[in-house]
Design a protein around this motif. Structure first.
Motif, mmCIF file in Angstrom:
data_model
loop_
_atom_site.group_PDB
_atom_site.id
_atom_site.type_symbol
_atom_site.label_atom_id
_atom_site.label_comp_id
_atom_site.label_asym_id
_atom_site.label_seq_id
_atom_site.Cartn_x
_atom_site.Cartn_y
_atom_site.Cartn_z
ATOM 1 N N VAL A 39 -1.448 -0.540 -27.403
ATOM 2 C CA VAL A 39 -1.454 -2.090 -27.374
ATOM 3 C C VAL A 39 -0.017 -2.726 -26.805
ATOM 4 N N VAL A 40 -0.294 -3.247 -25.856
ATOM 5 C CA VAL A 40 0.818 -4.073 -25.189
ATOM 6 C C VAL A 40 1.173 -5.380 -25.533
ATOM 7 N N TYR A 41 0.344 -6.174 -25.883
ATOM 8 C CA TYR A 41 0.211 -7.402 -26.278
ATOM 9 C C TYR A 41 -0.568 -7.912 -27.497
ATOM 10 N N ALA A 42 0.335 -8.655 -28.460
ATOM 11 C CA ALA A 42 -0.538 -9.351 -29.595
ATOM 12 C C ALA A 42 -0.271 -10.930 -29.601
ATOM 13 N N GLN A 43 -1.561 -11.449 -29.677
ATOM 14 C CA GLN A 43 -1.424 -12.797 -29.872
ATOM 15 C C GLN A 43 -1.967 -13.169 -31.556
ATOM 16 N N LEU A 44 -1.186 -13.398 -32.443
ATOM 17 C CA LEU A 44 -1.429 -13.773 -33.948
ATOM 18 C C LEU A 44 -1.638 -15.127 -34.085
ATOM 19 N N PRO A 45 -2.434 -15.317 -35.225
ATOM 20 C CA PRO A 45 -2.504 -16.852 -35.588
ATOM 21 C C PRO A 45 -1.213 -17.214 -35.950
ATOM 22 N N GLN A 46 -1.037 -18.577 -35.985
ATOM 23 C CA GLN A 46 0.240 -19.329 -36.137
ATOM 24 C C GLN A 46 0.249 -19.679 -37.505
ATOM 25 N N VAL A 47 1.519 -19.525 -38.299
ATOM 26 C CA VAL A 47 1.962 -20.106 -39.605
ATOM 27 C C VAL A 47 1.332 -21.379 -39.903
ATOM 28 N N VAL A 51 -7.654 -19.910 -41.153
ATOM 29 C CA VAL A 51 -8.644 -18.871 -40.350
ATOM 30 C C VAL A 51 -9.732 -18.936 -41.190
ATOM 31 N N THR A 52 -10.893 -18.532 -40.412
ATOM 32 C CA THR A 52 -12.148 -18.285 -41.104
ATOM 33 C C THR A 52 -12.798 -17.226 -40.979
ATOM 34 N N GLU A 53 -13.195 -16.578 -42.037
ATOM 35 C CA GLU A 53 -13.640 -15.118 -42.326
ATOM 36 C C GLU A 53 -14.834 -15.062 -41.011
ATOM 37 N N GLY A 54 -14.671 -13.899 -40.267
ATOM 38 C CA GLY A 54 -15.576 -13.553 -39.231
ATOM 39 C C GLY A 54 -15.235 -14.203 -37.883
ATOM 40 N N GLU A 55 -14.193 -15.170 -37.922
ATOM 41 C CA GLU A 55 -13.937 -15.903 -36.545
ATOM 42 C C GLU A 55 -12.631 -15.416 -36.121
ATOM 43 N N THR A 56 -12.730 -15.459 -34.748
ATOM 44 C CA THR A 56 -11.625 -15.155 -33.858
ATOM 45 C C THR A 56 -10.191 -15.718 -34.263
ATOM 46 N N CYS A 57 -9.344 -15.070 -34.544
ATOM 47 C CA CYS A 57 -8.026 -15.874 -34.447
ATOM 48 C C CYS A 57 -7.033 -15.478 -33.932
ATOM 49 N N GLY A 58 -7.103 -14.316 -32.822
ATOM 50 C CA GLY A 58 -6.222 -14.004 -32.120
ATOM 51 C C GLY A 58 -6.684 -13.018 -31.155
ATOM 52 N N GLU A 59 -5.784 -11.842 -30.223
ATOM 53 C CA GLU A 59 -6.352 -10.948 -29.485
ATOM 54 C C GLU A 59 -5.067 -9.974 -29.659
ATOM 55 N N SER A 67 -9.230 -7.254 -26.852
ATOM 56 C CA SER A 67 -9.844 -7.095 -28.000
ATOM 57 C C SER A 67 -9.635 -8.539 -28.870
ATOM 58 N N ASP A 68 -10.578 -9.327 -29.055
ATOM 59 C CA ASP A 68 -10.366 -10.275 -30.016
ATOM 60 C C ASP A 68 -10.112 -9.527 -31.527
ATOM 61 N N LEU A 69 -9.317 -10.649 -32.169
ATOM 62 C CA LEU A 69 -8.635 -10.203 -33.609
ATOM 63 C C LEU A 69 -9.890 -11.256 -34.287
ATOM 64 N N TYR A 70 -10.621 -10.601 -35.422
ATOM 65 C CA TYR A 70 -11.348 -11.375 -36.209
ATOM 66 C C TYR A 70 -10.637 -11.561 -37.655
ATOM 67 N N SER A 71 -10.788 -12.564 -38.268
ATOM 68 C CA SER A 71 -10.110 -12.713 -39.619
ATOM 69 C C SER A 71 -11.194 -11.972 -40.764
ATOM 70 N N PRO A 72 -10.664 -11.280 -41.642
ATOM 71 C CA PRO A 72 -11.568 -10.714 -42.447
ATOM 72 C C PRO A 72 -11.748 -11.551 -43.978
ATOM 73 N N VAL A 73 -10.892 -12.692 -43.591
ATOM 74 C CA VAL A 73 -10.836 -13.818 -44.681
ATOM 75 C C VAL A 73 -10.738 -15.177 -44.290
ATOM 76 N N TRP A 100 1.431 -4.376 -39.591
ATOM 77 C CA TRP A 100 0.287 -5.215 -40.156
ATOM 78 C C TRP A 100 0.474 -6.543 -39.252
ATOM 79 N N LEU A 101 -0.630 -7.519 -39.365
ATOM 80 C CA LEU A 101 -0.763 -8.630 -38.382
ATOM 81 C C LEU A 101 -0.387 -9.927 -38.978
ATOM 82 N N PHE A 102 -1.069 -10.335 -39.961
ATOM 83 C CA PHE A 102 -0.714 -11.554 -40.613
ATOM 84 C C PHE A 102 -0.839 -11.580 -42.155
ATOM 85 N N LYS A 103 -0.290 -12.592 -42.717
ATOM 86 C CA LYS A 103 -0.525 -12.827 -44.265
ATOM 87 C C LYS A 103 -1.328 -14.147 -44.378
#
Length: 126
Positions: A39-47, A51-59, A67-73, A100-103
C-alpha cells in the motif's frame, strides 16, 4: 488493540473492534493487505464525516491496484489514523495494530459481521 480472534469481520475484508463507549476501530485484514500488495497511498474518511455501512468511505492504492474502502458500520468518524496517511505501508506491516484506519462512533450495531472463525472459513483456500 484487540487480537484478531476478538475482532469482527466483513466479507469485504474489513475488521471492526468491539465498541468502547460507542466507538469502534476499523481496519482491513491481513488477508486483504496481502492481496492488495504494498500500500502506497491511503485516503481515509475525515473526522466529522458520516459513514454508512457497506458504502465507500475512502480508498487504498497499492503497487498492484486501487481499492475502495468500505465502511463496515454506520456512524460518525471521530478519528482517522494520520500515521497510515503518512506511512501507508503500516496497512501491510501491522494491519491489526498501527495500521488501523479510522474510529467511528456507531449510530447502530453492524448487521453483517463475521466472527474470527467464520472469517477464517471464508478466506480458507484463497
Amino acid at each position: 488493540m484487540s487480537t484478531p480472534q476478538q475482532l469482527r469481520y466483513t466479507k469485504e475484508h474489513e475488521w471492526l473492534s468491539d465498541a468502547e463507549d460507542g466507538v469502534a476501530t476499523v481496519g482491513i485484514t491481513e488477508f486483504a493487505a496481502t492481496a492488495l500488495g504494498d500500500v502506497v497511498y491511503a485516503q481515509l474518511p475525515q473526522v466529522g464525516e458520516t459513514v454508512t455501512e457497506g458504502e465507500t468511505c475512502g480508498e487504498l492504492e497499492s503497487t498492484k491496484s486501487v481499492s475502495d474502502l468500505y465502511s463496515p458500520v454506520s456512524g460518525e468518524v471521530v478519528e482517522a489514523n494520520q500515521d497510515v496517511v503518512d506511512d501507508p505501508s503500516l496497512v501491510n506491516s501491522a494491519p491489526f495494530e498501527g495500521g488501523w484506519l479510522f474510529k467511528v462512533r456507531l449510530s447502530e450495531e453492524p448487521k453483517d459481521v463475521l466472527s474470527f472463525g467464520e472469517y477464517t472459513a471464508l478466506t480458507a483456500g484463497n
